[in-house]
Design a protein around this motif. Structure first.
Motif, short mmCIF file in Angstrom:
data_model
loop_
_atom_site.label_atom_id
_atom_site.label_comp_id
_atom_site.label_asym_id
_atom_site.label_seq_id
_atom_site.Cartn_x
_atom_site.Cartn_y
_atom_site.Cartn_z
N ALA A 110 0.82 -1.22 0.00
CA ALA A 110 0.00 0.00 0.00
C ALA A 110 0.85 1.27 0.00
O ALA A 110 0.35 2.35 -0.27
CB ALA A 110 -0.94 0.01 1.21
N GLY A 111 2.12 1.14 0.32
CA GLY A 111 2.98 2.32 0.43
C GLY A 111 2.96 2.92 1.82
O GLY A 111 3.72 3.84 2.12
N VAL A 112 2.11 2.41 2.69
CA VAL A 112 2.03 2.82 4.10
C VAL A 112 1.72 1.58 4.92
O VAL A 112 1.20 0.59 4.40
CB VAL A 112 0.93 3.89 4.34
CG1 VAL A 112 1.25 5.18 3.62
CG2 VAL A 112 -0.44 3.37 3.93
N ALA A 113 2.03 1.64 6.20
CA ALA A 113 1.72 0.52 7.09
C ALA A 113 0.21 0.41 7.26
O ALA A 113 -0.52 1.41 7.20
CB ALA A 113 2.39 0.72 8.45
N LEU A 114 -0.28 -0.81 7.48
CA LEU A 114 -1.70 -0.99 7.77
C LEU A 114 -1.99 -0.46 9.17
O LEU A 114 -1.09 -0.37 10.01
CB LEU A 114 -2.09 -2.47 7.67
CG LEU A 114 -1.88 -3.13 6.31
CD1 LEU A 114 -2.40 -4.56 6.33
CD2 LEU A 114 -2.55 -2.33 5.21
N ALA A 115 -3.23 -0.12 9.42
CA ALA A 115 -3.62 0.42 10.73
C ALA A 115 -3.18 -0.51 11.85
O ALA A 115 -3.23 -1.73 11.70
CB ALA A 115 -5.12 0.66 10.77
N ALA A 116 -2.78 0.08 12.96
CA ALA A 116 -2.27 -0.71 14.09
C ALA A 116 -3.39 -1.28 14.95
O ALA A 116 -3.17 -2.18 15.73
CB ALA A 116 -1.34 0.14 14.95
N GLY A 117 -4.60 -0.78 14.80
CA GLY A 117 -5.73 -1.27 15.60
C GLY A 117 -6.24 -2.60 15.10
O GLY A 117 -5.63 -3.25 14.26
N SER A 118 -7.38 -2.97 15.58
CA SER A 118 -7.94 -4.29 15.23
C SER A 118 -8.98 -4.19 14.11
O SER A 118 -9.97 -4.90 14.12
CB SER A 118 -8.55 -4.92 16.48
OG SER A 118 -9.56 -4.07 16.99
N LEU A 119 -8.77 -3.32 13.16
CA LEU A 119 -9.76 -3.12 12.09
C LEU A 119 -9.41 -3.86 10.80
O LEU A 119 -10.09 -3.71 9.80
CB LEU A 119 -9.90 -1.62 11.79
CG LEU A 119 -10.39 -0.77 12.95
CD1 LEU A 119 -10.36 0.70 12.59
CD2 LEU A 119 -11.79 -1.19 13.37
N ASN A 120 -8.36 -4.64 10.80
CA ASN A 120 -7.93 -5.34 9.59
C ASN A 120 -8.28 -6.82 9.69
O ASN A 120 -8.12 -7.42 10.75
CB ASN A 120 -6.41 -5.21 9.41
CG ASN A 120 -5.98 -3.77 9.40
OD1 ASN A 120 -6.45 -2.98 8.60
ND2 ASN A 120 -5.07 -3.42 10.31
N ALA A 121 -8.73 -7.40 8.59
CA ALA A 121 -9.05 -8.83 8.59
C ALA A 121 -9.10 -9.36 7.17
O ALA A 121 -9.44 -8.64 6.24
CB ALA A 121 -10.39 -9.09 9.28
N LEU A 122 -8.75 -10.63 7.01
CA LEU A 122 -8.96 -11.34 5.76
C LEU A 122 -9.90 -12.50 6.09
O LEU A 122 -9.59 -13.33 6.95
CB LEU A 122 -7.65 -11.87 5.17
CG LEU A 122 -7.81 -12.63 3.85
CD1 LEU A 122 -8.31 -11.70 2.74
CD2 LEU A 122 -6.51 -13.29 3.44
N ARG A 123 -11.04 -12.51 5.41
CA ARG A 123 -12.04 -13.55 5.64
C ARG A 123 -12.20 -14.37 4.36
O ARG A 123 -11.90 -13.89 3.28
CB ARG A 123 -13.38 -12.93 6.05
CG ARG A 123 -13.24 -12.08 7.28
CD ARG A 123 -14.50 -11.47 7.84
NE ARG A 123 -15.59 -11.24 6.92
CZ ARG A 123 -16.87 -11.14 7.30
NH1 ARG A 123 -17.19 -11.24 8.56
NH2 ARG A 123 -17.81 -10.91 6.40
N TYR A 124 -12.68 -15.61 4.52
CA TYR A 124 -12.82 -16.47 3.36
C TYR A 124 -14.05 -17.36 3.47
O TYR A 124 -14.58 -17.59 4.56
CB TYR A 124 -11.58 -17.34 3.15
CG TYR A 124 -11.49 -18.51 4.10
CD1 TYR A 124 -11.93 -19.77 3.72
CD2 TYR A 124 -10.97 -18.36 5.38
CE1 TYR A 124 -11.85 -20.85 4.59
CE2 TYR A 124 -10.89 -19.43 6.25
CZ TYR A 124 -11.33 -20.68 5.85
OH TYR A 124 -11.27 -21.74 6.71
#
Length: 132
Positions: A110-124
């Motif tokens: 992305a060119g930047v770090a992903l958010a440090a909080g718990s808002l990131n997820a990969l679901r399948y």
């Protein structure tokens, strides 16, 4: 729908790979396809920024392919990112998967770090041609 990567994505530096997910065993279910949903907390990616998803297979269910540049041929999805500062939810559907156990890794481009909080997820969710 199952969450496969969660805290592994928090604060993931640009250019870095996440830790590998837990194993997904597709030897008994023999699903043909996987649908992926990437949920990202607020970020402002660079123009052309993306998230790469790799599938790391195992022929014996014990030893898995190494993650990294040498493994780019196991890439299953690229999520292009909008450049506006916002949370983003992105999907890819009907991606072919092998009848093997495998793990999933994510590379942040992305060119930047992903958010440090718990808002990131990969679901399948896995499925066959005629089922959901």
């Amino acid at each position: 729908i199952s969450c496969i990567l969660y805290t592994e994505l928090n604060g993931l530096a640009t250019g870095a790979y996440s830790a590998a997910s837990a194993s997904i065993n597709n030897e008994s279910g023999l699903f043909q396809y996987i649908n992926l949903e990437m949920i990202l907390g607020s970020l402002t990616p660079i123009t052309g920024g993306f998230i790469q998803v790799d599938l790391d297979p195992s022929l014996d269910g014990v030893m898995y392919v190494n993650t990294g540049e040498c493994n780019h041929l196991n890439q299953v999805a690229i999520f292009g990112l909008d450049t506006g500062a916002a949370c983003q939810t992105l999907t890819r559907v009907n991606l072919g998967i092998p009848p093997l156990a495998f793990k999933i890794t994510v590379r942040n481009m992305a060119g930047v770090a992903l958010a440090a909080g718990s808002l990131n997820a990969l679901r399948y969710r896995r499925h066959n041609e005629q089922g959901v």
